[in-house]
Scaffold this active site. Structure first.
Site, PDB file in Angstrom:
ATOM      1  N   CYS A 109      12.938  11.613   8.043  1.00  0.00           N
ATOM      2  CA  CYS A 109      12.755  11.199   9.436  1.00  0.00           C
ATOM      3  C   CYS A 109      13.990  11.549  10.247  1.00  0.00           C
ATOM      4  O   CYS A 109      13.924  11.707  11.454  1.00  0.00           O
ATOM      5  CB  CYS A 109      12.488   9.705   9.479  1.00  0.00           C
ATOM      6  SG  CYS A 109      13.704   8.802   8.545  1.00  0.00           S
ATOM      7  N   GLU A 113       7.549  16.220  16.521  1.00  0.00           N
ATOM      8  CA  GLU A 113       7.974  16.072  15.127  1.00  0.00           C
ATOM      9  C   GLU A 113       7.122  16.986  14.247  1.00  0.00           C
ATOM     10  O   GLU A 113       5.903  16.870  14.218  1.00  0.00           O
ATOM     11  CB  GLU A 113       7.826  14.618  14.647  1.00  0.00           C
ATOM     12  CG  GLU A 113       8.411  14.449  13.257  1.00  0.00           C
ATOM     13  CD  GLU A 113       8.287  13.043  12.681  1.00  0.00           C
ATOM     14  OE1 GLU A 113       7.170  12.475  12.697  1.00  0.00           O
ATOM     15  OE2 GLU A 113       9.303  12.506  12.195  1.00  0.00           O
ATOM     16  N   LYS A 155       0.876  -1.178   0.000  1.00  0.00           N
ATOM     17  CA  LYS A 155       0.000   0.000   0.000  1.00  0.00           C
ATOM     18  C   LYS A 155       0.912   1.227   0.000  1.00  0.00           C
ATOM     19  O   LYS A 155       1.483   1.592   1.031  1.00  0.00           O
ATOM     20  CB  LYS A 155      -0.869  -0.027   1.262  1.00  0.00           C
ATOM     21  CG  LYS A 155      -2.187   0.692   1.202  1.00  0.00           C
ATOM     22  CD  LYS A 155      -2.156   2.137   0.837  1.00  0.00           C
ATOM     23  CE  LYS A 155      -1.938   3.077   2.001  1.00  0.00           C
ATOM     24  NZ  LYS A 155      -1.878   4.501   1.554  1.00  0.00           N
ATOM     25  N   VAL A 215       0.414   6.410  13.764  1.00  0.00           N
ATOM     26  CA  VAL A 215      -0.197   5.392  12.888  1.00  0.00           C
ATOM     27  C   VAL A 215       0.350   4.007  13.252  1.00  0.00           C
ATOM     28  O   VAL A 215      -0.404   3.033  13.379  1.00  0.00           O
ATOM     29  CB  VAL A 215       0.051   5.723  11.396  1.00  0.00           C
ATOM     30  CG1 VAL A 215      -0.375   4.567  10.504  1.00  0.00           C
ATOM     31  CG2 VAL A 215      -0.697   6.995  11.001  1.00  0.00           C
ATOM     32  N   GLY A 258       6.555   5.125   8.655  1.00  0.00           N
ATOM     33  CA  GLY A 258       5.605   6.233   8.664  1.00  0.00           C
ATOM     34  C   GLY A 258       5.592   6.850  10.046  1.00  0.00           C
ATOM     35  O   GLY A 258       6.573   6.734  10.793  1.00  0.00           O
ATOM     36  N   SER A 259       4.473   7.454  10.396  1.00  0.00           N
ATOM     37  CA  SER A 259       4.454   8.199  11.653  1.00  0.00           C
ATOM     38  C   SER A 259       4.194   7.281  12.850  1.00  0.00           C
ATOM     39  O   SER A 259       3.602   6.204  12.737  1.00  0.00           O
ATOM     40  CB  SER A 259       3.410   9.309  11.572  1.00  0.00           C
ATOM     41  OG  SER A 259       2.172   8.754  11.238  1.00  0.00           O
ATOM     42  N   THR A 260       4.624   7.756  13.992  1.00  0.00           N
ATOM     43  CA  THR A 260       4.545   6.972  15.228  1.00  0.00           C
ATOM     44  C   THR A 260       3.090   6.664  15.601  1.00  0.00           C
ATOM     45  O   THR A 260       2.757   5.530  15.957  1.00  0.00           O
ATOM     46  CB  THR A 260       5.264   7.744  16.359  1.00  0.00           C
ATOM     47  OG1 THR A 260       6.636   7.866  15.979  1.00  0.00           O
ATOM     48  CG2 THR A 260       5.167   7.031  17.687  1.00  0.00           C
ATOM     49  N   GLU A 302       9.523   1.486  11.290  1.00  0.00           N
ATOM     50  CA  GLU A 302      10.428   2.624  11.490  1.00  0.00           C
ATOM     51  C   GLU A 302       9.557   3.862  11.450  1.00  0.00           C
ATOM     52  O   GLU A 302       8.826   4.085  10.483  1.00  0.00           O
ATOM     53  CB  GLU A 302      11.497   2.659  10.396  1.00  0.00           C
ATOM     54  CG  GLU A 302      12.481   1.490  10.484  1.00  0.00           C
ATOM     55  CD  GLU A 302      13.214   1.414  11.829  1.00  0.00           C
ATOM     56  OE1 GLU A 302      13.381   2.456  12.489  1.00  0.00           O
ATOM     57  OE2 GLU A 302      13.594   0.298  12.225  1.00  0.00           O
TER      58      GLU A 302
HETATM   59  P1  NAD Z   1       2.066   8.305   7.619  1.00  0.00           P
HETATM   60  O1  NAD Z   1       2.125   7.602   8.934  1.00  0.00           O
HETATM   61  O2  NAD Z   1       1.062   9.398   7.471  1.00  0.00           O
HETATM   62  O3  NAD Z   1       1.756   7.260   6.451  1.00  0.00           O
HETATM   63  C1  NAD Z   1       2.495   6.076   6.268  1.00  0.00           C
HETATM   64  C2  NAD Z   1       1.618   5.071   5.538  1.00  0.00           C
HETATM   65  O4  NAD Z   1       0.560   4.682   6.413  1.00  0.00           O
HETATM   66  C3  NAD Z   1       0.954   5.653   4.294  1.00  0.00           C
HETATM   67  O5  NAD Z   1       0.916   4.671   3.281  1.00  0.00           O
HETATM   68  C4  NAD Z   1      -0.422   6.008   4.777  1.00  0.00           C
HETATM   69  O6  NAD Z   1      -1.401   6.006   3.751  1.00  0.00           O
HETATM   70  C5  NAD Z   1      -0.702   4.914   5.785  1.00  0.00           C
HETATM   71  N1  NAD Z   1      -1.665   5.301   6.830  1.00  0.00           N
HETATM   72  C6  NAD Z   1      -1.908   6.535   7.346  1.00  0.00           C
HETATM   73  N2  NAD Z   1      -2.849   6.458   8.311  1.00  0.00           N
HETATM   74  C7  NAD Z   1      -3.211   5.163   8.405  1.00  0.00           C
HETATM   75  C8  NAD Z   1      -4.128   4.448   9.230  1.00  0.00           C
HETATM   76  N3  NAD Z   1      -4.869   5.060  10.155  1.00  0.00           N
HETATM   77  N4  NAD Z   1      -4.215   3.106   9.074  1.00  0.00           N
HETATM   78  C9  NAD Z   1      -3.453   2.476   8.154  1.00  0.00           C
HETATM   79  N5  NAD Z   1      -2.577   3.101   7.349  1.00  0.00           N
HETATM   80  C10 NAD Z   1      -2.450   4.420   7.472  1.00  0.00           C
HETATM   81  O7  NAD Z   1       3.549   8.822   7.298  1.00  0.00           O
HETATM   82  P2  NAD Z   1       4.060   9.722   6.082  1.00  0.00           P
HETATM   83  O8  NAD Z   1       3.523  11.105   6.254  1.00  0.00           O
HETATM   84  O9  NAD Z   1       3.863   9.025   4.781  1.00  0.00           O
HETATM   85  O10 NAD Z   1       5.626   9.713   6.379  1.00  0.00           O
HETATM   86  C11 NAD Z   1       6.208  10.577   7.291  1.00  0.00           C
HETATM   87  C12 NAD Z   1       6.472   9.874   8.606  1.00  0.00           C
HETATM   88  O11 NAD Z   1       7.295   8.735   8.361  1.00  0.00           O
HETATM   89  C13 NAD Z   1       7.260  10.739   9.572  1.00  0.00           C
HETATM   90  O12 NAD Z   1       6.736  10.544  10.866  1.00  0.00           O
HETATM   91  C14 NAD Z   1       8.667  10.200   9.467  1.00  0.00           C
HETATM   92  O13 NAD Z   1       9.478  10.429  10.599  1.00  0.00           O
HETATM   93  C15 NAD Z   1       8.420   8.751   9.229  1.00  0.00           C
HETATM   94  N6  NAD Z   1       9.554   8.107   8.566  1.00  0.00           N
HETATM   95  C16 NAD Z   1      10.361   7.323   9.326  1.00  0.00           C
HETATM   96  C17 NAD Z   1      11.466   6.712   8.749  1.00  0.00           C
HETATM   97  C18 NAD Z   1      12.375   5.855   9.571  1.00  0.00           C
HETATM   98  O14 NAD Z   1      13.199   5.142   8.995  1.00  0.00           O
HETATM   99  N7  NAD Z   1      12.271   5.884  10.888  1.00  0.00           N
HETATM  100  C19 NAD Z   1      11.723   6.894   7.388  1.00  0.00           C
HETATM  101  C20 NAD Z   1      10.851   7.687   6.642  1.00  0.00           C
HETATM  102  C21 NAD Z   1       9.769   8.275   7.241  1.00  0.00           C
END
Ligand code: NAD
Length: 542
Positions: free
Chosen positions: A328, A426, A213, A270, A266-268, A294
């Site tokens: 990130c 963040e 996804k 979520v 993605g974000s913490t 991550e």
């Molecule tokens: P996000 O959490 O908004 O989305 C990540 C994925 O989850 C997307 O595909 C999104 O559609 C999906 N998603 C969102 N809400 C959801 C839900 N309620 N249920 C299921 N899926 C859901 O993150 P983003 O804005 O795409 O990315 C930015 C975040 O990612 C930042 O917090 C960043 O720090 C983190 N990040 C971390 C690393 C790492 O290696 N630690 C690397 C890159 C990004």
């Protein structure tokens, strides 16, 4: 299956194209950019190798030119997600039995395609769809993903499959590193095309099947990646491409007894919600799912009074503002000794004044736009809050424009209290906050840094006093999964600085390392006895 012995030399990191003016690679990338900028493509779901147009379409736009529609993507419905699960289970029968060398060949070919004929297309789609400069696209979408493909293949063989137990005389012990039973759900972020590719490709390399996804704001580049992997020979159904609502797709995915693992970046918030949902679904699942995530960061630069001023200022500007701070690992909180502050503040403000921002097709820009309106509103909200607070002062930047694209100036804030929101939360945008500490209370400042946020992803110390660098590094041992001495906290390279954080930043299963690959296999230990005993009695029985 995996017992054939292969030799595979350690790969080298993919060299970075610098895109200097007047070079052949610049001309080639610019030409691809202008062709792709003029296109509007249809992006289907891809399930079992078949393209599915669900008719529930959404627009892909350019963040730096939000009226430019690059494509329409078709959102997966619950029925399509179920088809993807079924098709993955069908594909599993053959893929899970496919020899390692064949799987490795496919992903090594993907690396070759990306390094060669696909490089411009993947870079250009990342520049147009995610608003990256050519250099930021190159180090992510091309180099890092090529490295993931090549290094994962190397680590899989040398650190996973070849990790075999000892055998005492008269027996033969082996470990069969089996793929998981079921499918892996890869839920990927917008900010790195390489991570989006790797989250489904790494489990697939280990013999797993996946549902991918992509982020709704990175569908364009991610779709091209899916097509690249198909061209590399990935069989139908091994990875199924499902753009759509994360919430809706997840709810169908977690209904399935075949859900075997989550590979998330993605974000913490979520990730924490997903972990809780998975826990509730446990009675349904055939196996305990592997959970690898991550997540967010609040990455720091801690300056000791012996720090080199020029290196510190450059690390701040690059670490905080490259890709508009949407890494990130981006530096977002600084701890600066009082005696360095006036010079440091003026130097960083002066550098910010020279930063060029705009459309990525102008290669002289250092920054482009933030990803979408939601991010724009969130980031400018933090800036406005700082502007109106007596606990903060905006030293440089602070302005924004939404007219053509989602542009926010690189912004530098001095916080009078260490717990001001921009020092702890963040923001994920081009905003860096500094707290000025009294050098007579170094230990207190280190404590503030250690406890200043729930995250522990990246951090850096700047000190020319090597004993002090060691001391601060030890005191901040648990504050970052990737720690830098006299370098910016961004830009980890596969094979060199395995990447990932702990605390609220994730499960620290280091992407692009053997540790991550091991999460996608379940070992079966096999003991064969050559001369089995034929008498139940032991010698001590007389
Ligand atoms: P996000 O959490 O908004 O989305 C990540 C994925 O989850 C997307 O595909 C999104 O559609 C999906 N998603 C969102 N809400 C959801 C839900 N309620 N249920 C299921 N899926 C859901 O993150 P983003 O804005 O795409 O990315 C930015 C975040 O990612 C930042 O917090 C960043 O720090 C983190 N990040 C971390 C690393 C790492 O290696 N630690 C690397 C890159 C990004």
């Amino acid at each position: 299956m995996n017992n054939t012995v292969h030799r595979y030399e350690p790969p080298a990191n993919e060299p970075i194209c610098m895109y200097t003016p007047d070079s052949a690679e610049t001309a080639s990338l610019k030409s691809t950019l202008s062709t792709m900028a003029a296109e509007t493509i249809e992006i289907p779901c891809i399930v079992g190798g078949k393209e599915i147009h669900t008719g529930k379409t959404h627009e892909c736009t350019s963040p730096h030119d939000h009226q430019r529609v690059l494509g329409h993507w078709h959102a997966a419905t619950p029925e399509v997600v179920q088809q993807a699960i079924d098709s993955s289970q069908e594909a599993w029968k053959q893929w899970s039995e496919t020899p390692y060398a064949t799987r490795m060949a496919i992903f090594t070919k993907a690396a070759e395609l990306l390094a060669g004929p696909w490089r411009d297309r993947i870079n250009a789609s990342t520049m147009l769809g995610q608003s990256k400069t050519c250099f930021q696209a190159e180090i992510d979408a091309a180099c890092e993903l090529i490295d993931f493909f090549r290094f994962n293949a190397y680590f899989a063989l040398n650190n996973v499959y070849n990790d075999q137990p000892f055998s005492a005389p008269g027996m033969w012990n082996t470990v069969d590193h089996r793929p998981l039973e079921g499918f892996v759900f890869a839920l990927t972020p917008f900010n790195f095309t390489s991570i989006a590719g790797n989250l489904s490709a790494a489990p697939a390399l280990m013999g797993n099947v996946a549902l991918w996804k992509p982020s709704s704001t990175a569908v364009l580049s991610n779709y091209y990646l899916m097509k690249l992997m198909e061209e590399a020979g990935l069989p139908p159904g091994v990875i199924n491409f499902l753009p759509g609502s994360g919430r809706e797709i997840t709810s169908t995915v977690l209904e399935s007894p075949h859900f075997a693992g989550l590979h998330f970046t993605g974000s913490t918030a979520v990730f924490q919600g997903l972990w809780q949902q998975i826990a509730e679904g446990l009675p349904r699942f055939r196996s305990y799912p592997r959970i690898v995530g991550e997540t967010g960061g609040k990455d720091f630069i801690f300056a000791h009074e012996s720090a080199d001023m020029a290196a510190l200022a450059t690390a701040t500007v690059r670490g905080a503002f490259e890709y508009q701070g949407q890494k990130c690992s981006a530096a977002s909180r600084l701890y600066i000794p009082r005696k360095m502050w006036p010079t440091f503040r003026d130097e960083v403000a002066a550098q910010i004044g020279t930063i060029k921002m705009g459309d990525p097709s102008d290669f002289s820009n250092f920054m482009c736009a933030v990803i979408d309106e939601k991010a724009y509103n969130k980031i400018t909200g933090y800036i406005e809050n700082a502007r109106s607070s007596s606990d903060a002062e905006i030293i440089a930047g602070g302005e924004a424009s939404r007219e053509t694209g989602w542009f926010i100036q690189p912004t530098f804030i001095e916080c009078k209290t260490p717990n001001f929101p921009t020092m702890c939360e963040e923001i994920f945008g081009p905003v860096v906050s500094a707290y000025v500490y009294d050098e007579d209370d170094l230990e207190g400042a280190i404590d503030l840094c250690d406890n200043g946020s729930p995250y522990a992803l990246t951090g850096a110390v700047f000190s020319q006093d090597r004993y002090m660098a060691d001391h601060i590094s030890k005191r901040l041992r648990h504050a970052a999964g990737n720690f830098y001495i006299n370098d910016k906290p961004t830009g980890a390279v596969v094979g060199q600085q395995p990447f990932g954080g702990a605390r609220a930043s994730g499960t620290d299963d280091k992407a692009g390392s053997a540790l991550n690959l091991m999460r996608w296999v379940a070992q079966r230990t096999i003991k064969e006895t050559f001369n089995p005993p034929i008498d139940y009695r032991y010698p001590h029985m007389g």
